[in-house]
Design a protein around this motif. Structure first.
Motif, short mmCIF file in Angstrom:
data_model
loop_
_atom_site.label_atom_id
_atom_site.label_comp_id
_atom_site.label_asym_id
_atom_site.label_seq_id
_atom_site.Cartn_x
_atom_site.Cartn_y
_atom_site.Cartn_z
N ARG A 1 0.82 -1.19 0.00
CA ARG A 1 0.00 0.00 0.00
C ARG A 1 0.85 1.24 0.00
NH1 ARG A 1 -5.01 -0.76 0.72
NH2 ARG A 1 -5.50 -2.79 1.44
N ASP A 2 0.36 2.22 -0.69
CA ASP A 2 0.99 3.53 -0.67
C ASP A 2 0.58 4.20 0.65
OD1 ASP A 2 1.60 6.24 -0.91
OD2 ASP A 2 1.07 6.31 -3.03
N SER A 5 -1.77 7.39 0.23
CA SER A 5 -3.16 7.28 -0.21
C SER A 5 -3.93 6.19 0.51
CB SER A 5 -3.21 7.00 -1.72
OG SER A 5 -2.76 5.68 -1.99
N MET A 8 -3.65 0.53 -2.98
CA MET A 8 -2.58 -0.28 -3.54
C MET A 8 -1.65 0.58 -4.40
SD MET A 8 -3.07 -3.44 -2.65
CE MET A 8 -4.39 -4.40 -1.95
N TRP A 9 -0.37 0.23 -4.39
CA TRP A 9 0.57 0.89 -5.28
C TRP A 9 0.12 0.64 -6.72
CZ3 TRP A 9 4.43 3.88 -3.43
CH2 TRP A 9 4.86 3.68 -2.12
N PRO A 10 0.26 1.60 -7.61
CA PRO A 10 -0.13 1.40 -9.01
C PRO A 10 0.57 0.20 -9.66
CG PRO A 10 0.21 3.73 -8.59
CD PRO A 10 0.65 3.00 -7.34
N ARG A 62 -8.11 -1.57 -7.18
CA ARG A 62 -7.71 -0.16 -7.21
C ARG A 62 -8.26 0.62 -6.02
NH1 ARG A 62 -9.90 0.04 -12.32
NH2 ARG A 62 -8.44 -0.87 -13.78
N ASP A 100 4.61 -7.74 -0.47
CA ASP A 100 5.94 -7.19 -0.21
C ASP A 100 6.43 -7.44 1.20
OD1 ASP A 100 4.30 -5.44 1.16
OD2 ASP A 100 5.04 -3.64 0.20
N PHE A 134 7.14 -7.26 -4.51
CA PHE A 134 7.42 -5.86 -4.83
C PHE A 134 8.48 -5.33 -3.87
CE2 PHE A 134 3.16 -6.95 -6.09
CZ PHE A 134 3.15 -6.53 -7.41
N ASN A 136 8.90 -2.49 -2.46
CA ASN A 136 8.53 -1.29 -1.71
C ASN A 136 9.15 -1.25 -0.31
OD1 ASN A 136 6.91 -0.63 -3.88
ND2 ASN A 136 5.15 -1.68 -3.01
N TYR A 140 12.01 1.44 0.67
CA TYR A 140 11.68 2.49 1.61
C TYR A 140 12.06 2.08 3.02
CZ TYR A 140 9.12 4.42 -2.27
OH TYR A 140 8.78 4.92 -3.49
N ASP A 171 10.62 -2.61 -10.50
CA ASP A 171 9.99 -1.29 -10.42
C ASP A 171 9.06 -1.10 -11.57
OD1 ASP A 171 10.72 -0.23 -8.03
OD2 ASP A 171 12.03 1.29 -8.83
#
Length: 171
Positions: A1-2, A5, A8-10, A62, A100, A134, A136, A140, A171
């Motif tokens: 997740r972003d 927002s 979900m990450w795009p 989404r 992730d 992923f 992510n 990060y 990516d």
């Protein structure tokens, strides 16, 4: 997740769409979150494959804002327990895990999934497990511990043992 927002990450949405496009026709389809909750409904049963269901999946992924723990195992277990029919030798089932992070211990998970999806006399399993990882959490620094690496290591071994493939997205 972003984290900005909550969605979900795009790239995650894009990879789920890629898998749907890679299998244009299937007998049934279902989607769970990591905790095993149905994302678009279906009461723990196969949904009939149709363009409308696929659009509901894409839209649902989404817009899915429900938080789940960083552990794909409950979703995998629920998919096998509720959707797999071990007596149906013609059933060809595949699970796709998108994630992730993993916060647990791999050995106990591997044993548990092995019990739910045992090998036959020839070493084959009825349910193939695939995973897409992923970067992510690795990229990060807001993660706790090595949850991204733990996910990659678990999925690499789980997919190998269960006749699937693990793909790490760059990516």
């Amino acid at each position: 997740r972003d984290p900005n927002s909550g969605y979900m990450w795009p790239i995650v949405v894009s990879k789920i769409e890629d898998v749907l496009e890679a299998y244009p026709i299937v007998d049934g389809i279902q989607i769970f979150d990591a905790d095993g909750r149905n994302i678009i409904g279906g009461r723990n049963q196969w949904l009939p494959d149709s363009p409308q269901i696929r659009e509901r999946i894409k839209w649902g992924v989404r817009r899915y804002g429900v938080f789940s723990n960083s552990n794909p195992v409950p979703g995998i277990i629920k998919a096998i327990r509720t959707l797999h029919r071990p007596d149906d030798l013609e059933m060809d089932m595949a699970i796709y895990v998108f994630g992730d992070e993993f916060t647990g211990t791999a050995d106990s998970v591997l044993r548990r999934i092995d019990q739910l999806n045992p090998e036959d006399e020839e070493g084959n399993r009825q349910v193939a497990i695939n995973a897409i990882g992923f970067p992510n959490v690795i990229r990060y620094s807001f993660s706790m511990g090595q949850t991204g690496l733990k996910f990659a290591n678990l999925m690499r071994e789980l997919t190998y043992q269960h006749g699937g493939a693990f793909i790490a997205v760059n990516d």
